[in-house]
Design an enzyme around this catalytic site. Sequence first.
Site, PDB file in Angstrom:
ATOM      1  N   LYS A   1       7.938   9.655  -7.979  1.00  0.00           N
ATOM      2  CA  LYS A   1       8.678  10.462  -6.805  1.00  0.00           C
ATOM      3  C   LYS A   1       9.624  10.607  -7.576  1.00  0.00           C
ATOM      4  CE  LYS A   1       5.915   9.104  -3.565  1.00  0.00           C
ATOM      5  NZ  LYS A   1       6.001   8.208  -3.489  1.00  0.00           N
TER       6      LYS A   1
ATOM      7  N   LYS B   1       0.971  -1.093   0.009  1.00  0.00           N
ATOM      8  CA  LYS B   1       0.161   0.025  -0.260  1.00  0.00           C
ATOM      9  C   LYS B   1       1.051   1.031  -0.306  1.00  0.00           C
ATOM     10  CE  LYS B   1      -3.167   2.335   2.738  1.00  0.00           C
ATOM     11  NZ  LYS B   1      -2.103   3.361   3.439  1.00  0.00           N
TER      12      LYS B   1
ATOM     13  N   ASP C   1      -0.208  -0.551  -4.873  1.00  0.00           N
ATOM     14  CA  ASP C   1      -0.603  -1.787  -5.010  1.00  0.00           C
ATOM     15  C   ASP C   1      -1.616  -2.435  -6.358  1.00  0.00           C
ATOM     16  OD1 ASP C   1      -2.604  -0.291  -5.297  1.00  0.00           O
ATOM     17  OD2 ASP C   1      -4.266  -1.142  -3.223  1.00  0.00           O
TER      18      ASP C   1
ATOM     19  N   LYS D   1       7.992   0.631   1.490  1.00  0.00           N
ATOM     20  CA  LYS D   1       8.614   0.223   0.985  1.00  0.00           C
ATOM     21  C   LYS D   1       9.659   0.510   0.471  1.00  0.00           C
ATOM     22  CE  LYS D   1       4.722   1.081  -2.212  1.00  0.00           C
ATOM     23  NZ  LYS D   1       4.206   1.270  -1.467  1.00  0.00           N
TER      24      LYS D   1
END
Length: 299
Positions: free
Chosen positions: A71, A40, A158, A45
């Site tokens: 990003k 998510k 996800d 992560k």
Amino acid sequence: MRPPPNSSSSRLGDGEGSVQVHADPAAKIEGATVFAIYGKGGIGKSTTSSNLSVAFSKLGKRVLQIGCDPKHDSTFTLTGKMIPTVIDVLDSVGFHAEELRAEDFVFEGYNGVLCIEAGGPPAGTGCGGYVVGQTVKLLKEHHLLEETDIVIFDVLGDVVCGGFAAPLLHADRGLIVAANDFDSIFAMNRIVAAIKAKSVNYGVRLGGVIANRSRETDQIEKFNAVSGMKTLAHFPDLDVIRRSRLAKKSLFQMDDSNPDVKAAQDEYLRLAASLLAGVTPLEAAPLKDREIFDLLGFD
């Protein structure tokens, strides 16, 4: 490359009624063990990927981390800066890849971890799968995978589209980062479904879940018991992890006289060692949305 649909040896598609990104045989990653890390949005992560990369390097492995988020913030705790993306440097030479040098898009981070930010297309345009494919092609053209032991793909979100599922075409194991809450586990269930779909035609298999930012893991274990998933590691919601991001450093660059820092470092080293020893692929199955809703929570 899949055979034509009319071929007697054609395989089942990995998505119904959708345009899929398929692997280019020339871009196959050989030799290295490849992990694709999903979860998510905002679950940690990149923090997990970067610290795991360092842990592998501390165990003597040559590691390459590829950030797959527009990003481009996957590797800044390894390099201490925001590095240019593959898409940016390709754009700077009019997408003439032959004009690029390896040092234009590969940067060495802490403890020798090589860092790449694939980047992504502008918002609302293009496909993340194209970006991942171009990145792997560049790595092969510059022979950067020949002496690499571990490749980690840090992937946004996800897996809501075939494009950002593209790292699964290269991966040996798909790992999921999740917190002990409904939203994270709901996202994990979708990722389980995506990896299961890709495993029909590709070598990727489910490795398990890394519990993150959670004091307890009871809800994750509830899901694991029903779905067939397995917890590989557990990182509580520690302030030292937040502060390491603010310091633009991995946990392994923080003061290990702090017991929380040392405990997190040890858990990452344990996780890396267990992944190197080999993770038995899981035959997990996703739940229906309603089943997750009914499963989780307190009685």
